[in-house]
Design an enzyme around this catalytic site. Structure first.
Site, PDB file in Angstrom:
ATOM      1  N   ASN A 176      -2.182  13.277  -4.284  1.00 14.64           N
ATOM      2  CA  ASN A 176      -3.640  13.044  -5.729  1.00 14.64           C
ATOM      3  C   ASN A 176      -3.791  14.990  -4.949  1.00 14.64           C
ATOM      4  O   ASN A 176      -4.097  15.774  -5.845  1.00 14.64           O
ATOM      5  CB  ASN A 176      -4.264  12.581  -4.647  1.00 14.64           C
ATOM      6  CG  ASN A 176      -4.702  11.571  -6.034  1.00 14.64           C
ATOM      7  OD1 ASN A 176      -3.634  11.454  -6.778  1.00 14.64           O
ATOM      8  ND2 ASN A 176      -5.155  10.039  -5.353  1.00 14.64           N
ATOM      9  N   GLU A 179      -4.681   1.969  -4.480  1.00 14.45           N
ATOM     10  CA  GLU A 179      -3.107   2.000  -4.216  1.00 14.45           C
ATOM     11  C   GLU A 179      -2.599   1.142  -3.410  1.00 14.45           C
ATOM     12  O   GLU A 179      -1.497   0.995  -2.961  1.00 14.45           O
ATOM     13  CB  GLU A 179      -3.033   3.454  -3.071  1.00 14.45           C
ATOM     14  CG  GLU A 179      -3.734   4.337  -2.882  1.00 14.45           C
ATOM     15  CD  GLU A 179      -4.249   3.352  -1.233  1.00 14.45           C
ATOM     16  OE1 GLU A 179      -4.985   2.900  -1.470  1.00 14.45           O
ATOM     17  OE2 GLU A 179      -3.887   3.778  -0.499  1.00 14.45           O
ATOM     18  N   ASP A 206      -1.824   9.332 -10.753  1.00 12.97           N
ATOM     19  CA  ASP A 206      -2.446   8.149 -11.383  1.00 12.97           C
ATOM     20  C   ASP A 206      -1.069   8.041 -11.963  1.00 12.97           C
ATOM     21  O   ASP A 206       0.032   6.728 -12.255  1.00 12.97           O
ATOM     22  CB  ASP A 206      -2.449   8.418 -13.406  1.00 12.97           C
ATOM     23  CG  ASP A 206      -4.443   8.564 -12.919  1.00 12.97           C
ATOM     24  OD1 ASP A 206      -4.491   7.981 -11.529  1.00 12.97           O
ATOM     25  OD2 ASP A 206      -5.118   8.837 -14.141  1.00 12.97           O
ATOM     26  N   ASP A 259       1.121  -1.177  -0.259  1.00 15.92           N
ATOM     27  CA  ASP A 259      -0.035   0.080   0.225  1.00 15.92           C
ATOM     28  C   ASP A 259       1.112   1.360  -0.235  1.00 15.92           C
ATOM     29  O   ASP A 259       1.513   1.327   1.098  1.00 15.92           O
ATOM     30  CB  ASP A 259      -0.911  -0.271   1.062  1.00 15.92           C
ATOM     31  CG  ASP A 259      -1.778   1.400   0.732  1.00 15.92           C
ATOM     32  OD1 ASP A 259      -2.852   1.139   0.950  1.00 15.92           O
ATOM     33  OD2 ASP A 259      -1.837   1.915   1.551  1.00 15.92           O
ATOM     34  N   HIS A 272      -4.624  14.457  -9.298  1.00 17.69           N
ATOM     35  CA  HIS A 272      -5.173  13.081  -9.749  1.00 17.69           C
ATOM     36  C   HIS A 272      -4.322  12.671 -11.271  1.00 17.69           C
ATOM     37  O   HIS A 272      -3.605  11.665 -11.412  1.00 17.69           O
ATOM     38  CB  HIS A 272      -6.650  12.944 -10.006  1.00 17.69           C
ATOM     39  CG  HIS A 272      -7.203  11.350  -9.088  1.00 17.69           C
ATOM     40  ND1 HIS A 272      -7.580  11.758  -8.211  1.00 17.69           N
ATOM     41  CD2 HIS A 272      -7.349  11.179 -10.570  1.00 17.69           C
ATOM     42  CE1 HIS A 272      -7.704  10.240  -8.145  1.00 17.69           C
ATOM     43  NE2 HIS A 272      -7.847   9.606  -9.441  1.00 17.69           N
TER      44      HIS A 272
HETATM   45  N1  LIG Z   1      -5.085   9.261  -8.607  1.00 24.28           N
HETATM   46  C1  LIG Z   1      -4.823   7.807  -8.725  1.00 24.28           C
HETATM   47  N2  LIG Z   1      -5.557   8.149  -7.250  1.00 24.28           N
HETATM   48  C2  LIG Z   1      -6.389   7.293  -6.631  1.00 24.28           C
HETATM   49  C3  LIG Z   1      -6.780   5.758  -7.553  1.00 24.28           C
HETATM   50  N3  LIG Z   1      -7.392   4.778  -6.317  1.00 24.28           N
HETATM   51  C4  LIG Z   1      -7.511   5.409  -5.334  1.00 24.28           C
HETATM   52  N4  LIG Z   1      -6.303   6.491  -5.104  1.00 24.28           N
HETATM   53  C5  LIG Z   1      -6.241   6.977  -4.170  1.00 24.28           C
HETATM   54  O1  LIG Z   1      -5.644   6.325  -3.721  1.00 24.28           O
HETATM   55  C6  LIG Z   1      -5.475   7.487  -1.937  1.00 24.28           C
HETATM   56  C7  LIG Z   1      -5.976   6.495  -0.581  1.00 24.28           C
HETATM   57  O2  LIG Z   1      -6.021   7.547   0.325  1.00 24.28           O
HETATM   58  P1  LIG Z   1      -5.873   6.480   2.398  1.00 24.28           P
HETATM   59  O3  LIG Z   1      -6.362   5.807   1.546  1.00 24.28           O
HETATM   60  O4  LIG Z   1      -6.419   7.708   2.751  1.00 24.28           O
HETATM   61  O5  LIG Z   1      -4.093   6.539   2.108  1.00 24.28           O
HETATM   62  P2  LIG Z   1      -3.023   7.203   2.774  1.00 24.28           P
HETATM   63  O6  LIG Z   1      -3.376   8.737   2.153  1.00 24.28           O
HETATM   64  O7  LIG Z   1      -1.942   6.334   1.112  1.00 24.28           O
HETATM   65  O8  LIG Z   1      -2.639   7.324   3.168  1.00 24.28           O
HETATM   66  P3  LIG Z   1      -1.588   5.607   4.303  1.00 24.28           P
HETATM   67  O9  LIG Z   1      -2.857   4.342   3.256  1.00 24.28           O
HETATM   68  O10 LIG Z   1      -2.313   5.461   5.608  1.00 24.28           O
HETATM   69  O11 LIG Z   1      -0.132   6.227   4.053  1.00 24.28           O
HETATM   70  C8  LIG Z   1      -7.044   8.513  -1.903  1.00 24.28           C
HETATM   71  O12 LIG Z   1      -6.754   9.252  -2.002  1.00 24.28           O
HETATM   72  C9  LIG Z   1      -7.967   7.971  -3.549  1.00 24.28           C
HETATM   73  O13 LIG Z   1      -8.411   9.370  -4.203  1.00 24.28           O
HETATM   74  C10 LIG Z   1      -6.404   5.944  -8.932  1.00 24.28           C
HETATM   75  O14 LIG Z   1      -6.725   5.168  -9.347  1.00 24.28           O
HETATM   76  N5  LIG Z   1      -5.832   6.875  -9.385  1.00 24.28           N
END
Ligand SMILES: Nc1nc2c(ncn2[C@@H]2O[C@H](COP(=O)(O)OP(=O)(O)OP(=O)(O)O)[C@@H](O)[C@H]2O)c(=O)[nH]1
Length: 293
Positions: free
Chosen positions: A177, A212, A186, A169, A182
Site C-alpha cells: 500500500n 489482509e 486491493d 496473513d 491502495h
Molecule cells: N489496499 C488495501 N489494504 C488493506 C485492506 N485491508 C487492510 N489493508 C492494509 O493491510 C495492511 C496490514 O499491515 P500490517 O498489519 O501492519 O502488516 P504487514 O505490513 O502485512 O506486515 P506483516 O503482517 O507483519 O508481514 C495495512 O496497511 C492495511 O491498511 C484492503 O482492503 N485494501
C-alpha cells in the site's frame, strides 16, 4: 457501488419488472371475467407461459435461481405454468359464454399468491448473498463462519476425519500500500483470493476474515495431509506474483497459522490458536506455516 452490488441491484430490478408485468395479468383476467374482453390472443395459447414477459425472464434467470435454491426455482416455474393454465380455462370459459369457473379462479389465485411468495423469497436471498460476500474478493465474509464451523466439526466427527482451521496473513502488505498505493493493494488482495480459490478442494471453505487475513476451514484424513495442503497454498502464492500493468510483477508471500480443532473446541478458541501460530510464523521469518500445539 461494487460489481456484485450492481449485479444484485440489476437482478432485483429485473425481478420486480417481471413481477409487475405478471401482476398486470390479475387485472386483465378480472376485466375478461367482467366484460368478456379477451386477455390478449397469445395468452390463450397452450405455451403462453413461455411467451409472456415473465416466461422469458424466467428462462433467462432459472440457472441463477437454481443455484440459490433449486427446489424453490422449480416450484416457481411450475406455479407460473399453473397460473397460465388457470387463466386459459378461466378466460376460455368466459369468452365461450360459460359462467365463471370457481375452481379455475381459486387455482389462479393460489398460483399467483405462491408465485409472489417465491419471488419475495428469492429477492431476500439475492440481497442476503450480496451482503454475505466480500465485494473486493467475492469470498464469503465471516457472518456465516460460525455455522459452517459447527457443520464441519460435526462432519469431521461423523466421518472420522480431522478438522483444521488455517489463518493466512499476507507478508509485509503495508509496504504494498505504501509503495504502490491502495488500489494496487486491493488488486493484490483480489489476486491472492483468486490464487487460493484455484486450489481449494470441494470440502474447503475459504473466508475473507479481516483486512489482509483469510481463514480456511479444512478437513483432512491426518495431519500430514493437512500440512501438504497448506504447503500447496504456500507454493501457489509464491508462484503467482501480481501482474501490474507496465511494471515488474509484484511477488506475494503469506504466513499461515494452522490449528487442528479439538473436540468441543469453539471457533473462537481454534482461531486464537491459529492466530498464535501465525504470529510465531511471522517472528520466525514469514513465508511459512506453523502448526499450533
Ligand atoms: N489496499 C488495501 N489494504 C488493506 C485492506 N485491508 C487492510 N489493508 C492494509 O493491510 C495492511 C496490514 O499491515 P500490517 O498489519 O501492519 O502488516 P504487514 O505490513 O502485512 O506486515 P506483516 O503482517 O507483519 O508481514 C495495512 O496497511 C492495511 O491498511 C484492503 O482492503 N485494501
Amino acid at each position: 457501488m461494487s460489481d456484485q452490488a450492481h449485479r444484485a441491484a440489476d437482478a432485483i430490478a429485473e425481478l420486480d419488472a417481471a413481477m409487475d408485468v405478471h401482476l398486470d395479468w390479475t387485472r386483465r383476467v378480472l376485466r375478461c371475467a367482467l366484460t368478456r374482453e379477451p386477455p390478449g390472443e397469445q395468452m390463450l395459447a397452450p405455451d403462453a407461459h413461455e411467451r409472456c414477459h415473465f416466461g422469458h425472464w424466467l428462462a433467462r434467470t432459472l440457472p441463477e435461481l437454481e443455484r440459490l435454491d433449486a427446489r424453490k426455482a422449480h416450484q416457481l416455474a411450475a406455479l407460473h405454468r399453473r397460473m397460465h393454465d388457470a387463466i386459459r380455462v378461466l378466460c376460455g370459459n368466459v369468452l365461450e359464454g360459460h359462467p365463471g369457473d370457481g375452481a379455475a379462479l381459486a387455482n389462479f389465485e393460489e398460483a399467483q399468491a405462491g408465485l409472489v411468495q417465491r419471488l419475495a423469497s428469492f429477492k431476500t436471498r439475492i440481497l442476503a448473498e450480496a451482503v454475505r460476500l466480500d465485494p473486493l474478493t467475492g469470498l464469503p465474509l465471516r457472518y456465516s463462519l460460525e455455522g459452517e464451523f459447527v457443520l464441519s466439526q460435526r462432519h469431521a466427527r461423523r466421518s472420522g476425519s480431522l478438522f483444521f482451521v488455517a489463518m493466512f496473513d499476507i507478508d509485509h502488505f503495508k509496504q504494498v500500500n505504501d509503495i504502490h498505493g491502495h488500489l494496487v493493494g486491493d488488486l493484490a488482495l483480489r489476486h491472492l483470493a483468486d490464487t487460493l480459490r484455484r486450489i481449494l478442494r470441494p470440502s474447503d471453505r475459504l473466508y475473507r476474515y479481516g483486512g489482509e487475513e483469510f481463514l480456511l476451514l479444512m478437513l483432512a484424513e491426518d495431519t500430514a495431509e493437512a500440512e501438504a495442503a497448506i504447503e500447496r497454498f504456500l507454493h501457489a502464492v509464491r508462484n503467482s506474483p501480481v501482474a501490474l500493468p507496465g511494471q515488474v510483477a509484484l511477488p506475494q508471500r503469506v504466513t499461515i497459522g494452522l490449528a487442528q480443532v479439538a473436540h468441543g473446541e469453539t471457533l473462537e478458541q481454534a482461531v486464537e490458536r491459529a492466530d498464535r501460530a501465525l504470529y510465531e510464523g511471522k517472528h520466525a521469518g514469514r513465508d511459512r506455516y506453523v502448526l499450533a500445539r
